[in-house]
Every structure is written in C-alpha cells, then in structure tokens.
Write a protein that holds these residues in place. Structure first.
Motif, short mmCIF file in Angstrom:
data_model
loop_
_atom_site.label_atom_id
_atom_site.label_comp_id
_atom_site.label_asym_id
_atom_site.label_seq_id
_atom_site.Cartn_x
_atom_site.Cartn_y
_atom_site.Cartn_z
N ALA A 14 -8.21 -7.94 -2.97
CA ALA A 14 -9.66 -8.05 -3.15
C ALA A 14 -9.99 -9.30 -3.95
O ALA A 14 -9.31 -9.64 -4.92
CB ALA A 14 -10.19 -6.81 -3.85
N ARG A 66 -20.65 -14.70 1.81
CA ARG A 66 -19.19 -14.61 1.62
C ARG A 66 -18.42 -15.16 2.81
O ARG A 66 -17.34 -15.73 2.64
CB ARG A 66 -18.78 -13.14 1.41
CG ARG A 66 -19.41 -12.48 0.20
CD ARG A 66 -18.80 -11.11 -0.07
NE ARG A 66 -19.00 -10.18 1.03
CZ ARG A 66 -18.03 -9.56 1.69
NH1 ARG A 66 -16.77 -9.76 1.35
NH2 ARG A 66 -18.30 -8.70 2.67
N SER A 84 -14.20 -13.96 -1.06
CA SER A 84 -14.58 -12.79 -1.88
C SER A 84 -14.41 -11.50 -1.09
O SER A 84 -15.29 -10.64 -1.05
CB SER A 84 -16.04 -12.94 -2.34
OG SER A 84 -16.22 -14.13 -3.08
N LYS A 86 -13.49 -7.86 0.23
CA LYS A 86 -13.58 -6.53 -0.38
C LYS A 86 -12.76 -5.54 0.46
O LYS A 86 -12.57 -5.76 1.66
CB LYS A 86 -15.04 -6.07 -0.41
CG LYS A 86 -15.99 -7.03 -1.10
CD LYS A 86 -17.43 -6.54 -0.96
CE LYS A 86 -18.40 -7.49 -1.63
NZ LYS A 86 -19.81 -7.02 -1.50
N SER A 116 -7.15 -3.12 -2.83
CA SER A 116 -7.94 -3.09 -4.06
C SER A 116 -7.07 -3.28 -5.29
O SER A 116 -5.86 -3.31 -5.23
CB SER A 116 -8.68 -1.75 -4.16
OG SER A 116 -7.76 -0.68 -4.10
#
Length: 116
Positions: A14, A66, A84, A86, A116
């Motif tokens: 992430a 992003r 960036s 996620k 993550s």
C-alpha cells in the motif's frame, strides 16, 4: 479486429506504484477509444480510466488524482500509471478498446495485488 496484450501487474505494498502497459495490434485505425477496467473477486468489472482518440482522459472517482492514463505517439500502446495504491485497488486489470462501430476488444488481464 484488434488484439490487446497487457503487462506490468504484480504485488505491491500500500502506498506504492505500478505501471501497466497495453499493446494493441491489428486494425488500429478503427479504434475510437482505449481504456482500463478492473474486476475484483466477487465484483462486477468497472471502468478505471479511458482515453479517447482525441486524447481526452476520463477517470472513475475512486482513482482520480492517483492514476494517470496515457498513450504513446503511435497510439498503439496505452499506459496506466498507478500511484498511492490501496488494498481496494486489488483486482485483475483489463485493457479494452472500442471501435467506431461500438465493438469492444479485451486483453487477457493482468493481476494487481496491493498488500496492506
């Protein structure tokens, strides 16, 4: 008929970045727009970004700011710069093209996994 081949997927943490590429071959002058879609497990395929033959880019709200879609000068390759990242960006990413008759072609997909 248009053939599309994606590359550049992978595993990233992430906050990291990846760049996807899609090379098109075949009858390219018929292409109206090209773009990127993604499909996460158990979810429908959704549009991520599209670039028109005139060079106008459109993005899904979830990736605005992003991700950036671009293409080369020959208009036979498009890219998706993803920053960036996620965990919710995890999906199979598909390249697509649509011709002026509305026919859509798809690539085989490339997996993007964000940990993550």
């Amino acid at each position: 008929q248009v053939q599309l081949v994606e590359s550049g997927g992978g595993l990233v943490q992430a906050g990291g970045s990846l760049r996807l590429s899609c090379a098109a071959s075949g009858i390219l002058f018929t292409i109206n727009n090209m773009g990127w879609y993604r499909q996460a497990p158990g979810k429908q395929r959704e549009m991520v970004a599209i670039i028109t033959s005139g060079g106008i880019a459109n993005y899904d709200d979830s990736v605005k700011g992003r991700f950036a879609i671009s293409r080369n000068g020959a208009k036979d390759t498009i890219y998706l710069q993803m920053n960036s990242l996620k965990p919710e960006d995890t999906a199979v990413y598909y390249c697509s093209s649509r011709d002026f008759n509305g026919r859509t072609s798809w690539g085989q997909g490339t997996q993007v996994t964000v940990s993550s």
